[in-house]
Design a protein around this motif. Sequence first.
Motif, mmCIF file in Angstrom:
data_model
loop_
_atom_site.group_PDB
_atom_site.id
_atom_site.type_symbol
_atom_site.label_atom_id
_atom_site.label_comp_id
_atom_site.label_asym_id
_atom_site.label_seq_id
_atom_site.Cartn_x
_atom_site.Cartn_y
_atom_site.Cartn_z
ATOM 1 N N GLY A 327 0.783 -1.222 0.000
ATOM 2 C CA GLY A 327 0.000 0.000 0.000
ATOM 3 C C GLY A 327 0.816 1.273 0.000
ATOM 4 N N ARG A 328 2.146 1.177 -0.014
ATOM 5 C CA ARG A 328 3.000 2.360 0.054
ATOM 6 C C ARG A 328 3.761 2.567 -1.247
ATOM 7 N NH1 ARG A 328 5.390 3.699 5.108
ATOM 8 N NH2 ARG A 328 6.047 5.557 3.952
ATOM 9 N N SER A 329 4.189 3.821 -1.458
ATOM 10 C CA SER A 329 5.062 4.142 -2.585
ATOM 11 C C SER A 329 6.505 4.067 -2.121
ATOM 12 C CB SER A 329 4.760 5.548 -3.114
ATOM 13 O OG SER A 329 5.716 5.926 -4.090
ATOM 14 N N HIS A 330 7.386 3.610 -3.016
ATOM 15 C CA HIS A 330 8.793 3.443 -2.676
ATOM 16 C C HIS A 330 9.677 4.524 -3.305
ATOM 17 C CE1 HIS A 330 6.855 -0.214 -1.479
ATOM 18 N NE2 HIS A 330 7.931 -0.563 -0.799
ATOM 19 N N GLY A 331 9.049 5.636 -3.686
ATOM 20 C CA GLY A 331 9.815 6.840 -3.981
ATOM 21 C C GLY A 331 10.042 7.199 -5.423
#
Length: 909
Positions: A327-331
């Motif tokens: 569920g997160r973005s890695h940049g």
Amino acid sequence: MWTCPTSTMALRRSFSPTPSPNRQSAGRGWNPARPLRRRTHSCLLKTASGRSPSPSSFPSPSAFREKKVQAADAKAKSRHQLLMVARTRRFCSIRRMKTLLFLLSAAVAQAQLVDVPDLGLRVQRGFRVSVFSDEKLANDIWSMTLSPRGEVVVSGAGYIATLLDDDGDGRADRAVEFAKVKGAMGLCFGEEGRQLLVMNDGWLWEYRDENLDRVADAAPRKILPFASGEHGGHAIRQGPDGWWWVIGGNDAGIDQRHDPKKRALAGALLRISPDLKTSEVVADGFRNPYDFDFNESGDFFTYDSDCERDYFLPWYSGTRVYHVAPGRSHGWRLPGYQRSFRVPDYMPATVPALADMGRGSPTGVLVAKAKNFPARYRGGLFVCDWTFGRVHFLPLVHRAAEEAPDAEAVLRRDMAAVLGAQTYEGGFVASLRAPDYVTQAEVFIEPMGSHGFAPTDIEQGRDGTLFVSIGGRKTRGAVYRIVATAQDDIAPVVLAAPRVAKPTLAVLGAIQEKLGGWRISGASAEAFVACEPANPQGLTGEQRTQSLGYAQAALLSLDSAVQQEAARTLAMLEDDSEISARRILNALSEKTGVTADFHFLACYARMKAAPEVTAEIATAVLRFDAKLVGGDNRPKQNWAIRLNEVLARLIAKHPALAAALVESPGFATPGRLALVEVLPPAQREAAAAKFLAAVKAGAAWTWSAELVKLIAPLAEARPLLLAQWKNAGLQKVLRPILEKGATADELAMLNAKPLEVPVGDVQPFVESLKAVAWEKGDAARGGKIFAARACATCHSGTSPIGPELSGPVARLSAVELMTEMQFPSRNIAEAFRATTYTLKDGSQIAGFTAFFSADGVILHTVTGTQRIAESDIASREPGKVSLMPGGLLTGLSAAEFADLLAYMKSLGK
């Protein structure tokens, strides 16, 4: 002004919560049917249902005694006092990290690599490596998997094949072709072996082999589209939840066809239901990970790539190993391979990397799960680097996430005080917790000698045997078999404590988000993308005033990340404080790195304040030369042009800077040649005289197009330029210069028909190299050949044209390396594929596009940097021919080939 009520004594207090005991899971067997552990599974359920995190509420603002801080500044007369003042300002610290090491063994020793000369490899002590199959059975291998029967299945250009060891001697005897394909980037069998999913030719395909004869039954079925290419769809695995998992790069085309509820940003990891009918994005923000794997707890790990052309620039990110956060973005936020601008690891808006691996090309990833495998490696992560021909091992030591209530309270208070927010979403609170895993990378296998080793994938059999495939871009294909020879007599793992994000970084990140973040599109220059706001009006009034004060105070932090983000924030706000401007420049010293120096100079250039600091800036700019030579003098594609963008802004801000640079003693060095381009005419002329004098003085110069064009207007330079006509790499830029005022003899030389350099055919050339005694080369003689064949023109110093050579020298065999040099257009890497611009007058210019702007492009060409107006461009298309001419090695003797290799191997040392 920003104020905070925290007392000096409270600031000196350290937060040291007792860490949770490490979870011991090494003895648990790998069970594909086991569901993901609850924490991960619940995250996935939230992602699938589209629920967002609960908002956090923040208390009302508090006041801070600024006069006390100013008084502390005034009284600081010694180094000890200055340190204490800075320490009182570090209200942002979560805890003072203990200076401890996490040890998996009581003994402290370093793992050792053992030479295997016959194979041209070094491998970790306690392991034996052998060839399982060579290029005769399967060449140029792109991907690999193991069938449920434990058989090695590989794919390359044109084939999927099973490699069979009929007699059980540890070496494959034959290859059975499963299917003809363009070339699979990912392979994965179903549990019974009757189903094979393949990433190939723009699609994820399902093949069937109902009778298990190792041959596909019929034409495959299309499942989901994934773009082809090096940044397209990649690895496939069946997860412990029974779903199919797929990872793709930032040009894979992952969109609403893959998940109608989520728009994936850049590369992404997604999962597909067991019946192959539905799919969803699990995590995104990757550049180009080729592979991933699960551990026994259901956590997943991947290895993401870098953008090497931005090496040394502040926004450059090395290759990174991630513990993927659902569920997160890695940049990563951009498509393609030409630009970087990833969110820094330490900022709360992204998931921090588990390990920064530096430059490389990530390929295979494996978590070792076999029970009868050395305990030191069981549960650890193996990752392959194609560029430098290495396999790394990363032990995964689990530590439960620690709550940080004091740090969270500081964050909530400061966020509300600066931005006046009652609620703020963005994962900031989560960033204050320690990472779940801690690790430290070590080399497991690396190449030696002239054999070459370009790993593309890695797998593990049930008995613990490791298999590593090599190949890619038409290089030699093989599979190596690695078995443990000792279960216990292997060096222990030594790990450092993890770094935890600070509340100050979260607040600075929130300020930057309010300003729209970095100006990815439409920046004044590429060098200022990371310090220009996308929405300058995002902060006004009291919020802007409080934000300025907060960032100004954060500049005094002794934490480098906090200091850099404070400078970036002040640049985005265009601070007009001379005190802040001087503090930013005070961060530069002889000991700071070039990346940090570049960042602070760019931030200062953006600020409105302009104190009299010309001498300090000149010193900082001139120091780049010595720092680069002392640290890493490899080619950096975009370094020079980005530095010139900053320098041009600094000269506009401080006009006397140009003269200060040129008049400095010893200004004329190869590393400073590129700076001359942005100097005003008067200083450029003075610089030309200095560079000519340096060349005449006999300095060791690598002649380049930039040097030729700089000194050409000087009459006394003509004899030197005429002497360079023999350098074929410079003739294009020399001709128009030397034709002016040429004598009859000179014209005859210029118009003489050039010798036709026969390129020849590949196979006869390869056969001719069999007579070379590669180990007998002399590097000194090879250096002369390297210069005489014009290799140094593009592959030295700060040249943006040719790639840095230590990678190809490490991963390619001697024969492969020389073949690539003789036939450069045979296999062009995307990062070094030129673009051909056809202009409206019919002329063409080929080169690497360094920067797109609204009114044109900046292009790196063999004759130097050029700017082309958008109004002059008729069309543009990817080049099909390398900028490197073919046939450069024609005529070399066997001894000269060995000498050239010896010199090229010395370049990476």
